[in-house]
Design an enzyme around this catalytic site. Structure first.
Site, mmCIF file in Angstrom:
data_model
loop_
_atom_site.group_PDB
_atom_site.id
_atom_site.type_symbol
_atom_site.label_atom_id
_atom_site.label_comp_id
_atom_site.label_asym_id
_atom_site.label_seq_id
_atom_site.Cartn_x
_atom_site.Cartn_y
_atom_site.Cartn_z
ATOM 1 N N ASP A 32 9.009 24.588 29.369
ATOM 2 C CA ASP A 32 9.470 24.216 28.037
ATOM 3 C C ASP A 32 9.801 22.724 27.948
ATOM 4 O O ASP A 32 10.245 22.122 28.922
ATOM 5 C CB ASP A 32 10.717 25.035 27.693
ATOM 6 C CG ASP A 32 11.026 25.030 26.209
ATOM 7 O OD1 ASP A 32 10.113 24.727 25.410
ATOM 8 O OD2 ASP A 32 12.178 25.335 25.846
ATOM 9 N N ARG A 35 6.693 19.139 24.000
ATOM 10 C CA ARG A 35 6.639 18.468 22.695
ATOM 11 C C ARG A 35 7.825 17.515 22.520
ATOM 12 O O ARG A 35 7.670 16.408 22.001
ATOM 13 C CB ARG A 35 6.621 19.503 21.570
ATOM 14 C CG ARG A 35 5.453 20.457 21.617
ATOM 15 C CD ARG A 35 5.616 21.547 20.581
ATOM 16 N NE ARG A 35 5.074 21.162 19.296
ATOM 17 C CZ ARG A 35 5.474 21.672 18.136
ATOM 18 N NH1 ARG A 35 6.448 22.542 18.101
ATOM 19 N NH2 ARG A 35 4.907 21.295 17.010
ATOM 20 N N ARG A 36 9.011 17.956 22.947
ATOM 21 C CA ARG A 36 10.188 17.094 22.805
ATOM 22 C C ARG A 36 10.096 15.885 23.737
ATOM 23 O O ARG A 36 10.548 14.793 23.401
ATOM 24 C CB ARG A 36 11.459 17.908 23.084
ATOM 25 C CG ARG A 36 11.921 18.723 21.878
ATOM 26 C CD ARG A 36 13.011 19.697 22.250
ATOM 27 N NE ARG A 36 12.455 20.839 22.960
ATOM 28 C CZ ARG A 36 13.181 21.718 23.640
ATOM 29 N NH1 ARG A 36 14.494 21.554 23.727
ATOM 30 N NH2 ARG A 36 12.614 22.744 24.237
ATOM 31 N N THR A 78 2.659 34.029 22.334
ATOM 32 C CA THR A 78 2.032 34.533 21.110
ATOM 33 C C THR A 78 2.601 33.801 19.897
ATOM 34 O O THR A 78 1.897 33.590 18.903
ATOM 35 C CB THR A 78 2.263 36.042 20.974
ATOM 36 O OG1 THR A 78 3.655 36.339 21.163
ATOM 37 C CG2 THR A 78 1.454 36.815 22.010
ATOM 38 N N ASP A 79 3.861 33.389 19.961
ATOM 39 C CA ASP A 79 4.453 32.607 18.859
ATOM 40 C C ASP A 79 3.769 31.251 18.721
ATOM 41 O O ASP A 79 3.621 30.729 17.606
ATOM 42 C CB ASP A 79 5.951 32.393 19.101
ATOM 43 C CG ASP A 79 6.753 33.674 18.963
ATOM 44 O OD1 ASP A 79 6.283 34.607 18.276
ATOM 45 O OD2 ASP A 79 7.843 33.756 19.556
ATOM 46 N N ASN A 80 3.360 30.661 19.863
ATOM 47 C CA ASN A 80 2.690 29.358 19.821
ATOM 48 C C ASN A 80 1.373 29.409 19.045
ATOM 49 O O ASN A 80 0.886 28.377 18.561
ATOM 50 C CB ASN A 80 2.387 28.851 21.229
ATOM 51 C CG ASN A 80 3.624 28.518 22.037
ATOM 52 O OD1 ASN A 80 3.597 28.553 23.265
ATOM 53 N ND2 ASN A 80 4.730 28.218 21.371
ATOM 54 N N ARG A 207 17.758 30.662 26.847
ATOM 55 C CA ARG A 207 17.306 31.979 26.389
ATOM 56 C C ARG A 207 15.940 32.252 27.016
ATOM 57 O O ARG A 207 15.253 31.328 27.451
ATOM 58 C CB ARG A 207 17.224 32.031 24.868
ATOM 59 C CG ARG A 207 16.276 31.017 24.253
ATOM 60 C CD ARG A 207 16.241 31.135 22.740
ATOM 61 N NE ARG A 207 15.288 30.192 22.158
ATOM 62 C CZ ARG A 207 15.579 28.946 21.820
ATOM 63 N NH1 ARG A 207 16.807 28.480 22.012
ATOM 64 N NH2 ARG A 207 14.664 28.150 21.297
ATOM 65 N N LEU A 208 15.536 33.518 27.034
ATOM 66 C CA LEU A 208 14.259 33.895 27.644
ATOM 67 C C LEU A 208 13.134 34.003 26.621
ATOM 68 O O LEU A 208 11.964 34.036 27.001
ATOM 69 C CB LEU A 208 14.395 35.214 28.399
ATOM 70 C CG LEU A 208 15.339 35.194 29.609
ATOM 71 C CD1 LEU A 208 15.294 36.537 30.332
ATOM 72 C CD2 LEU A 208 14.977 34.069 30.566
#
Length: 252
Positions: A32, A35-36, A78-80, A207-208
């Site tokens: 993670d 992008r940031r 899947t959210d990506n 968070r996971l």
């Protein structure tokens, strides 16, 4: 120069402390912060994704050196898939290039974890072709989680289980009466592999996000402030030190 020297000393100290410590068999990582990281340096998201992809080989080498048996890398959720089309296409190309590069090294046995049917057919096929060239290697297992979501995995596992039961002539009542934890486990994307002992998430998020919901029930979690492109070997060793200091009760 002085900072690098100090980090080198600290890194060697951490490594000595881990000499007789328990090492996780399976480490899962939520990569993670790409992008940031890119935003912080004033670059496009694709620059961050590429920097993150370039970090993967080093991480696998660190894991291999310490005797880790399985590494799972969450590279695309899947959210990506709901992201801007241009960014998603660039990200997919970076992921495919990274997987192809890892496969060419012929150093680790790669496998895909996720629902590749959600990807463009050409992208899915290129990923499958790359990992197929490593399937006979008897080396560290590396799961590439692409188009992966924890809820999706459980739905797919139950769907597959029901289809098999129907083929065997079983009724829904029989399936419900016989269903066990082991039945679900046997139909997960990671079937046949040990559950992750340690889950690492970079970028400071605690968070996971649904990652390995079933498999991580008794995992230890380590949240690191560094964005994934900045994740260093010293950060990895800190995670292993934290893991070694915990008493694993596995729900007991």
């Amino acid at each position: 120069m002085a900072v690098n020297l100090l980090y080198g000393v600290y890194e060697r100290r951490l490594q000595r402390a881990l000499r007789y410590a328990p090492i996780p068999r399976h480490i899962a990582v939520i990569l993670d912060g790409n992008r940031r990281w890119a935003r912080a340096v004033g670059s496009a998201p694709s620059v961050g994704h590429k920097a993150g992809a370039d970090r993967i080989g080093e991480f696998l080498e660190w894991s291999e050196e310490l005797g880790v048996e399985v590494v799972t890398l969450w590279m695309l959720s899947t959210d990506n898939l709901m992201r801007d089309e241009d960014e998603l296409q660039q990200l997919l190309e970076i992921i495919i290039g990274s997987v192809q590069s890892l496969a060419r090294r012929q150093r680790w046995r790669l496998s895909l974890v996720g629902d590749l049917d959600l990807l463009p057919a050409d992208a899915a096929e290129r990923l499958r072709q790359a990992v197929s060239t490593t399937e006979f290697l008897d080396t560290m297992q590396v799961n590439i989680a692409v188009s992966y979501g924890g809820r999706r995995e459980l739905v797919d596992a139950v769907r597959e289980l029901l289809v098999e039961a129907e083929a065997d002539g079983k009724t829904l009542g029989q399936v419900a009466g016989e269903l066990s934890d082991e039945d679900i486990t046997a139909h997960l994307y990671t079937r046949g592999q040990p559950d992750p002992d340690l889950v690492i998430r970079t970028s400071g998020e605690q968070r996971l996000s649904g990652f390995m919901m079933w498999q991580a029930a008794h995992s230890e979690f380590y949240f690191c402030e560094a964005y994934w492109p900045d994740f260093r070997r010293v950060d990895f060793l800190r995670a292993l030190r934290a893991y070694s200091q915990r008493e694993r009760r596995r729900g007991r």
